[in-house]
Design an enzyme around this catalytic site. Structure first.
Site, PDB file in Angstrom:
ATOM      1  N   ASP A 285      -4.308 -13.845  -2.869  1.00 55.11           N
ATOM      2  CA  ASP A 285      -3.654 -13.512  -1.601  1.00 55.11           C
ATOM      3  C   ASP A 285      -3.589 -14.778  -0.769  1.00 55.11           C
ATOM      4  OD1 ASP A 285      -3.132 -10.910  -2.197  1.00 55.11           O
ATOM      5  OD2 ASP A 285      -4.294 -10.044  -0.564  1.00 55.11           O
TER       6      ASP A 285
ATOM      7  N   HIS B 192       0.868  -1.175   0.000  1.00 54.95           N
ATOM      8  CA  HIS B 192       0.000   0.000   0.000  1.00 54.95           C
ATOM      9  C   HIS B 192       0.908   1.229   0.000  1.00 54.95           C
ATOM     10  CE1 HIS B 192      -2.259  -3.012   2.375  1.00 54.95           C
ATOM     11  NE2 HIS B 192      -3.340  -2.510   1.841  1.00 54.95           N
TER      12      HIS B 192
ATOM     13  N   ASP C 206     -10.634 -11.914  10.235  1.00 46.49           N
ATOM     14  CA  ASP C 206      -9.527 -12.152   9.323  1.00 46.49           C
ATOM     15  C   ASP C 206      -8.274 -12.444  10.132  1.00 46.49           C
ATOM     16  OD1 ASP C 206      -8.722 -12.129   6.677  1.00 46.49           O
ATOM     17  OD2 ASP C 206      -8.329  -9.979   6.619  1.00 46.49           O
TER      18      ASP C 206
ATOM     19  N   ASP D  19      -0.423 -12.600   1.872  1.00 50.35           N
ATOM     20  CA  ASP D  19      -1.086 -11.615   2.728  1.00 50.35           C
ATOM     21  C   ASP D  19      -1.309 -12.280   4.087  1.00 50.35           C
ATOM     22  OD1 ASP D  19      -2.473  -9.582   3.832  1.00 50.35           O
ATOM     23  OD2 ASP D  19      -4.065  -9.506   2.355  1.00 50.35           O
TER      24      ASP D  19
ATOM     25  N   HIS E  46     -10.727 -14.373   3.202  1.00 48.98           N
ATOM     26  CA  HIS E  46     -11.966 -13.612   2.955  1.00 48.98           C
ATOM     27  C   HIS E  46     -13.064 -14.538   2.444  1.00 48.98           C
ATOM     28  CE1 HIS E  46      -9.500  -9.633   2.269  1.00 48.98           C
ATOM     29  NE2 HIS E  46      -9.412 -10.100   3.504  1.00 48.98           N
TER      30      HIS E  46
ATOM     31  N   ASP F 127      -5.504 -13.939   8.688  1.00 44.88           N
ATOM     32  CA  ASP F 127      -4.344 -13.787   7.795  1.00 44.88           C
ATOM     33  C   ASP F 127      -3.192 -14.689   8.185  1.00 44.88           C
ATOM     34  OD1 ASP F 127      -5.495 -11.917   6.069  1.00 44.88           O
ATOM     35  OD2 ASP F 127      -4.752 -10.190   7.172  1.00 44.88           O
TER      36      ASP F 127
END
Lengths: 437, 437, 437, 437
Positions: free
Chosen positions: D297, D102, D308, D340, D272, D310
């Site tokens: 991801d 990002h 989440d 991710d 997700h 991750d």
């Protein structure tokens, strides 16, 4: 020839990991010794009567899909016996040494309690013969207190004492026949012991009644010198919205509250465990740690589905965590790995009944090999032991012995200050576990 | 004038059901008597310090959103005192008589335990003055054993005894300051007492340690003649994957297993209850029925979200089921309805802090009125009583008294045959409940 | 007397909010005008045939509980007609003007397609008479492509083209009879159009087939000058593990992908919506906003249960959000509020069928009054309008018109800097909504 | 020596399946050819900057746990560059050829947009040098439109046009720098594009705005001759209660509705996907089948946790289903397997960063081998092909070609009658899959 009912299915043999024959075991070698015990004695596999011989593939949106040539779908005693013959052929071909049933699985319910009991008596004699002939044994019997409409509002927890009386009459009979057949345990599953709506329910009074029935059953067991281990099987919901035996620890709370904790153990079903929001292995491990793991209904569910799918297990990694707990407690005692599993309603061939069991048995056999290897190599157990080693001596040991006080703790910090950071290393544990799977 | 910190917010007054003023109560009339007790004494409202005075709207994907003119976000004692002043202005304007805190909410953590404790002592004196001046009382204090990185692997259940010692030092101090401030209860929330991965965890050893710490705390309480009721607050998960105090009944199992059931009650949070798969009201009711409901963290969650949202409650029907349980046990005793709630991170105006509390207080005040009316009119309670009336005499009474046997049950069925069917009438109960809401 | 089948149930009348008669409406006053339309025309209530006249209380763990004196449980045409008579008595006494059915609900399936169709023809004539006599109309018909074992692997998406052909034959017949009976819509619910295991499934080929069938049906509709609105009813799962019409937006994606978006709307069931992880009202609102809300199966589920409970709704606040969307789109068009609801299997009295519907109708009638009042008073709609007002002029309007560029945006920020913070005020919205409920 | 930042970690090498070195690959052999392509070209691994170089272990209940000696936690450009140096050392030692970021990960946000952009420019030049030196490439860049408080009510869907303008300014800049760094894709994740409460939200107007922004971005891309593939990353919720890009098919519906389906693909994250109620592999497979799978991801969640997590993936069986879809579509094109993933907050050692990636890369490398072997041996694909073979000729082929009518279907049934039953054989598929894992 290969038997009357499944003529195209041979006795299932161990053929080793490379076998591509779906009617062979790749991992289950019953007489092979693992950590000082035969595989079959660690695993104590059991076939359940209801799914495999009474289930026909109905679901809430569809009619039965399965036709069995040996089952004319009548309620006759003749049909009941033919089903039993087929069942024992399957047990024998699989090489499974145990089976389980509800009273209503083995004999048709009659118009009255007397008639139902008479049917049971006749079938029990018939099963005794089959047991003797084959060496297959009864892991446990149980009473079906959920299918008949009379139990729609509960059995032991029904608001009507009359229904409770009927349920207890069934329990009495099952205690008798289970004893006669040498059932090593006796299971209570409270499928309708719970509520659909808290608005119309006195939950305390209902739980009190349930405890009272358990005490009646214990008394009867003792007075009649019966030895079957009593087991409660937790489930969070379905068919009720909330079942009182929600999960392992809720059931342990119940047993302690009513002073029953010494007389009962738990029969854990992983599919019920995941429905309660816990991992597949959680309720097995937590029960085992507190000396309450009596037996296992070795199925699996789908973590994304909100109902009991009772699938044949196919994940050796998850099963290995369960078998690890079994090894750590030295075996299942009088319990077993009972396949409370049904082939999918779309799996309509007779041979699918075998494929389902063979896949599941191999999953647990592989799991046993994995869990044993982990313990024999010692890497993961050693890492855990080291992680808690501060409690093996000094201040930590004093805590474990129960002699430390809050003042001691404060003094320890005054002298030693801030603790050092220690990584939990979860990814490393996961990576090493993958070495074994 | 209207105070220093919230100059635009008046003292919130009861203006009756038709009021459209968001800064008024439509249902909460503190001195009004309901079923022989003042509304404020049934409800015992409490504001929590952490969400309302320390929360700033950070979430896992975003930075804080809330600026408060009275909080310069420094760790200074001056800032801590200004926040306390603002807090007591809010308590007073709402007309709430209780508040709750963690040790780290009221005073900055220092570099050492000594420094942290010194900060606490100074703030406790300050809060004592504010309590005296306003009449606001401490419902309970608790120790924050989850925010500091040292507790990442648990506090009482940390694999490192050194960390356990630190946690116990905090407990000792909180016992002291809670006592000094007249805290009527003391809460244990085991936010990190659980596991992230069962692979690296010895759950039995960890639970044993947790029990040992509770015994140390009890001993210290007794030796120092403290009277605060000890409460455990269950939560199934978050931040850990599995928290040992999963829900009310899991916690009760724990207490019984370690012989602690007489010395602890439960602090039930509906948002935690729904995360555990139970209805909003379930854990309140089940705890109450077994004499274990000590206090309530009166928030709500979103049943479709898998994390703790700690929202202000706005459903009077759900709250009425909770207040029904409270009425049935004669009130909350030393407990209260503590708003463990936070305004949404998007609700960034100071006045939103008031609106959140006013809406929630009115939700519970309305709920109290509903629950009381249901009991006063008696229709629903009467229907339930009638539903179980077969246990009030004859055979059913014998069952309740514990003197019936399985043989008696069988005899009853032989004489009386099949029970009659009785509708559960759930839709009728739901319809009648809607008459009151 | 009060009719042949439910002699103890009178015609249900509106008696106003204070009525305590469970067989009266407190809120539903069919001819009363609300926002320029009669209540009955906003609500367009419909009774479904399957739950109320074919459901008998079986569940996955239990046999049917309900006996109806007018249903001998045979597959005879005589029985089918008697059930129809009873149904129209219930419709009439409730004052409901619509009903819905699957082909197999109204007439017994025969041994062949021809026989099934012949049975249907005879029943359609019979229903025509009843419709004429009572004025009750057909909201929609649909084909049952999930109960018969032939559909176990899907209907339109079955791996066997033979099964697809059978399913299409049923569709053709339902198109014909629905047209004959004046059905205003025709629903497709793909109960088994999905997969149990992705391992044995070619999902793309299956979805292609489903689209092909829809095109065949459209062609037949057009060639035969039929006018019924085609509706797809989404559901995420159950009976399959994953259903292709998962929720409203998944279904919209499917329609667009295959160029069908102009010819279909959606029939939204809140219980299916919550099973998909959305709020009760979500799929109604999202469909409505995109012009795709065709009709509503007005039931409710339990957010903590993972299966379709098809309960009668009893939460006016939730229903008000749905009725708000209906008002905002000017009514349901050819659709209606169809009670795809069943009394609990424990609600075994005939009168429970009425109580369930009366409670649900009143819930939605109350919801209509709430939603209308919110719109008439304008407070909440005004707050929302104001919230988005920056898009009504200037730069925001340019964005809405689609003429702004990224460069314009950057320039706007260079000139205007950081935006001001604006509270979302969720608690205030919730508080104000509670004023109306 | 082994580098400046992780001196104790060597370059990770492939050592084969029996290696017990946690800092070696057991399955990932980058240059080895599988089905005509190098492993590294099938897998296209990518490290994400945010979790691995900006994440520090904070969670909603706890402060950061991780200290990195190369990160002084300041917002200085010097610190940003040192982090970049450390990052490229990790990329290089792992042998990963891609990374993702990002805007706010790589350069500190300034007080104004201009200052932020200036920081970005300086860091982009720095990264360019590092890319050149190491050969590591940018898989994709994206804009952080969720962390800054200004986005609390959404970015593209904010009720305030001013905020939308700010978000678009960030998009413009990211398009520029992504292009400069050769980013092969550009990702849009709408973390706050959704609602917390439907009560205060105009969802249609918000979605219209979101589509408008996408059109602005496309226009800018085209006008500036940029080639990065645009990707949308679906997520059902968190941080919002409901995110508009709920899952793959919801996003596809959105793209079609606004005519954007040709210009966007999807970036699927399994964590997700499971949060949306689908299996880990579902959204990858469904996107792939419709030509919409752009990138992955490659993390995992815990199916029992509602947020989440991750996590680094460790289940080769699940990953094999994903890699099967990748093989079937001939590779990931410009996309990759982007980790991710974050090490658990308790995994605080620097080396845990490597262990997490090594375990995950090996999981996917093993998965690639499994999926390839399944395709090379052909047993499972052959069973599926056979299952649908009725559509390869005759009537079935006519259906596939779209020339069959409902009348043809009916005629087919009139001539051929009831279809034969064909078992779905799910247990057999599961058993055979276990041969490969």
């Amino acid at each position: 020839s290969d038997g009357e009912f499944f003529p195209n299915v041979p006795k299932i043999e161990y053929k080793g990991e490379d076998s591509k024959d779906p009617l062979s075991y790749r991992f289950y070698n019953p007489e092979e010794e693992i950590m000082g015990k035969k595989m079959k004695d660690w695993l104590r596999f059991s076939v359940c009567y209801w799914h495999t011989f009474r289930g026909k593939g109905a679901d809430p949106f569809g009619f039965p899909t399965m036709k069995r040539h040996y089952d004319d779908e009548s309620d006759s005693m003749e049909n009941a016996k033919r089903r039993a013959d087929a069942a024992f052929e399957l047990f024998t071909k699989l090489g499974v040494e145990y089976y389980t049933f509800h009273d209503r699985d083995i004999a048709p319910e009659g118009k009255t309690l007397e008639e139902s009991n008479k049917n049971l008596d006749e079938m029990v004699d018939y099963l005794m013969e089959l047991q003797k002939k084959t060496g297959v044994k009864l892991l446990w019997g149980t009473q079906n207190l959920f299918s008949n409409p009379r139990y729609m509002n509960g059995a032991f927890t029904n608001p009507d004492a009359h229904v409770l009386a009927y349920a207890c009459s069934q329990v009495k009979k099952v205690l008798d026949i289970n004893h006669k057949l040498g059932g090593e345990n006796l299971v209570f599953w409270g499928g309708r012991e719970g509520y659909q709506s808290i608005l119309n329910t006195d939950i305390k009074r209902e739980c009190d009644h349930m405890a009272t029935v358990f005490k009646m059953a214990l008394k009867y067991k003792q007075e009649n010198n019966m030895t079957a281990q009593f087991l409660i099987e937790p489930k969070p919901r379905e068919p009720t919205k909330h079942q009182y035996d929600y999960d392992a620890q809720t059931t342990i709370a119940f047993l302690h509250t009513y002073g029953l904790e010494k007389d009962f153990k738990l029969n854990i079903e992983p599919n019920h465990t995941t429905l309660a929001g816990h991992d597949f292995e959680h309720d097995c491990i937590i029960s085992s740690k507190y000396g309450m793991l009596g037996s296992i209904d070795a199925n699996t569910g789908d973590p994304l589905l909100g109902w009991d799918t009772d699938q044949f297990p196919s994940d050796p990694k998850k099963a290995a965590l369960v078998m690890g707990a079994v090894i750590d407690q030295g075996g299942l005692g009088s319990g077993g790995l009972n396949f409370d599993c049904k082939v999918r309603r779309e799996s309509t061939d007779d041979v699918d009944l075998f494929i389902g069991h063979v896949g599941a048995m191999d999953t647990y056999a592989r799991a046993l090999r994995i869990a044993a290897k982990i313990r024999e190599e010692g890497t993961l157990p050693g890492m855990i032991k080291e992680r808690y080693s501060s409690f093996d001596s000094g201040f930590g040991k004093k805590v474990e012995e129960g002699t430390a006080t809050l003042e001691d703790c404060e003094k320890y910090i005054q002298e030693n200050g801030e603790p050092e950071q220690r990584s939990g290393k979860q990814e490393l544990y996961e990576m090493i576990l993958n070495h074994y799977v």
